[in-house]
Design an enzyme around this catalytic site. Sequence first.
Site, PDB file in Angstrom:
ATOM      1  N   LYS A 219       0.884  -1.213   0.043  1.00  0.00           N
ATOM      2  CA  LYS A 219       0.135   0.087   0.079  1.00  0.00           C
ATOM      3  C   LYS A 219       0.849   1.225   0.042  1.00  0.00           C
ATOM      4  CE  LYS A 219      -0.537  -0.608   4.954  1.00  0.00           C
ATOM      5  NZ  LYS A 219      -1.253  -1.117   6.058  1.00  0.00           N
TER       6      LYS A 219
ATOM      7  N   ASP B 292      -4.322  -4.869   8.526  1.00  0.00           N
ATOM      8  CA  ASP B 292      -4.737  -4.902   7.045  1.00  0.00           C
ATOM      9  C   ASP B 292      -6.058  -5.334   6.623  1.00  0.00           C
ATOM     10  OD1 ASP B 292      -2.553  -2.986   6.607  1.00  0.00           O
ATOM     11  OD2 ASP B 292      -1.106  -4.571   5.624  1.00  0.00           O
TER      12      ASP B 292
END
Length: 165
Positions: free
Chosen positions: A97, A138
């Site tokens: 990310k 996450d």
Amino acid sequence: MATYDGADDHEDVVDQVTAVGGSKFSLLHVKGDLFSCDESESLAHCVSKDMCMGKGIAKLFKAKFNGVTELKKQDKGVGDVAVIKKGGRYIYYLVTKVKYNHKPTYDTLKSSLKAMKDHGMKNNVTGISMPRIGCGLDRLQWPKVEEMLKGVFKDTDIVITVYSI
């Protein structure tokens, strides 16, 4: 939150999946402390491109292995893997990310896993230990991530050991 104090307290393998087709790939599940794995095994976890590593297991990796400046210099993009070598093993930072407060996708995780696999095969890595990557803060789903690991590594001789507490 559980701590990872480095004690050698892991239990025996609780599950093992071995690929067919001639490879020696195995996916092992162990209850215990990730940092108690053998020092010959490489380690892996997920990070953001900004290399913040301020929460969760990433914070423990940052404290244990340092290397943030070296990692940032590698300037890896989302879907790649940053790598540092500590002793005789590699520490893999799967960049899944852009920023620490974003969430990864299954596609970015898969791309990072493929990059780690390629590095591991080129560098004769035989074992990689990791937490249930992408499934803590996450919020990816472990059954999907586990199938992804099997698919990416099935044609290798790399043993993946997944630690949970």
